[in-house]
Design an enzyme around this catalytic site. Structure first.
Site, short mmCIF file in Angstrom:
data_model
loop_
_atom_site.label_atom_id
_atom_site.label_comp_id
_atom_site.label_asym_id
_atom_site.label_seq_id
_atom_site.Cartn_x
_atom_site.Cartn_y
_atom_site.Cartn_z
N GLU A 150 -13.27 -2.88 -2.69
CA GLU A 150 -12.72 -3.47 -1.47
C GLU A 150 -13.44 -2.85 -0.29
OE1 GLU A 150 -8.41 -3.60 -1.08
OE2 GLU A 150 -8.57 -3.04 1.04
N GLU A 155 -9.77 -2.63 10.49
CA GLU A 155 -8.39 -2.39 10.05
C GLU A 155 -7.74 -1.30 10.91
OE1 GLU A 155 -6.00 -1.89 5.83
OE2 GLU A 155 -7.91 -0.83 6.08
#
Length: 326
Positions: A150, A155
């Site tokens: 991932e 974020e």
């Protein structure tokens, strides 16, 4: 004696064409080695057709957020997924007052196409902010997590001022330090399993790199280069976007040091740990990260009830362009 001299002269004469023919070969080889990688656009997500090649996730949030992810039909009819003036907007519901314990409508989308490398350029006009929010732009596969890796490119939670770039993998991958980067490495164990899903984060602490400051500066561009050397991520503020990006002829070799760099090598063979990724955009609320760090008054779950908390919980994306080396 005369015969020896004639033989030597003849042999020398024969050798001259061979020497002269070798020089162009060396020249051509040098030119080939110094040639830079060029990139050709393969996919463009922008404008009125932005959402056409994305799937809308409608399952329960895997990060345990208090959201109800909407289908494309529901998201478009309620305005949570729309295009205005060429800008794609992904939002959390900011109009409904909810009973306690009810999840708030939101959106999570992923590209139908998967990737095993490339140059990905995201032109982001603004990002979600607000207490309880946990927005992300990232990529992973549909396989068993985290076996195919991932990549969290953008974020953060709440009203943070820093972007956290994180790699998550299965066993056998660590982030090699000592790279020439502008970010700050805050963890090197990329394996995410059991109770430790932190991955190996690098923090982008530059001004206007995240949240309200990013939005006030008019957004910016994030670029990800995923190739056989590893995974590099850059962030450029709106006023500092390289000219070759805006001219659609990108040359990452001229961009300077990236914010984050995971080199492929003995510490982590990137090709073994990252594969078949869809690009993903979502906004969750509370959940495992934002819920655990909530400190805005009351509880995170009670904050979800009030729509005014999410007026600014929107992604606004001008374009996403994917290039492949040519």
């Amino acid at each position: 004696m005369m015969f020896s001299f004639i033989y030597f002269s003849f042999a020398l004469l024969l050798s001259l064409p061979l020497l002269s023919s070798a020089a162009p070969l060396r020249h051509r080889r040098s030119k080939m080695i110094n040639r830079r990688t060029t990139y050709t656009p393969s996919d463009r997500y922008a404008g009125d057709t932005f959402f056409d090649n994305w799937d809308f996730f409608t399952g329960a949030d895997p990060t345990e957020g208090y959201v109800a992810y909407q289908s494309r039909e529901n998201a478009t009819s309620t305005g949570l997924a729309k295009v205005e003036n060429g800008v794609a907007i992904v939002s959390v519901d900011s109009t409904s007052t909810l009973p306690s314990g009810t999840n708030r409508a939101s959106v999570r989308i992923s590209t139908q196409k998967t990737y095993n490398g490339g140059l990905f350029i995201y032109d982001v006009a603004s990002m979600p902010v607000g207490c309880g929010t946990w927005p992300a732009i990232w990529s992973t596969s549909t396989g068993t997590w985290p076996n195919d890796g991932e990549i969290d490119m953008i974020e953060g939670v709440h009203e943070s001022t820093e972007n956290q770039i994180t790699m998550h993998t299965n066993a056998g991958c660590t982030l090699a330090t000592g790279q020439a980067i502008t970010g700050t490495v805050s963890g090197t164990t990329c394996e995410s399993s059991g109770s430790n899903n932190n991955g190996c984060p690098t923090m982008d602490t530059t001004p206007s790199g995240w949240g309200a400051a990013f939005n006030s500066a008019g957004g910016g561009v994030f670029a990800k280069l995923w190739d056989d050397t590893g995974i590099k991520i850059w962030h450029f503020s709106r006023s500092n976007i390289p000219a070759d990006i805006t001219s659609k002829n990108p040359d990452p070799s001229t961009w300077g040091n990236p914010v984050s760099f995971m080199p492929s090598g003995d510490s982590c063979n990137v090709a073994d740990h990252f594969k078949d990724h869809s690009l993903i955009i979502n906004i969750t609320l509370c959940g495992q990260w934002a819920g655990a760090t909530y400190s805005c008054g009351g509880t995170c779950q009670s904050a979800v009830m009030d729509p005014s908390n999410f007026v600014d919980a929107q992604w606004k994306i001008n374009s996403i362009v994917v290039y492949q080396p040519s």
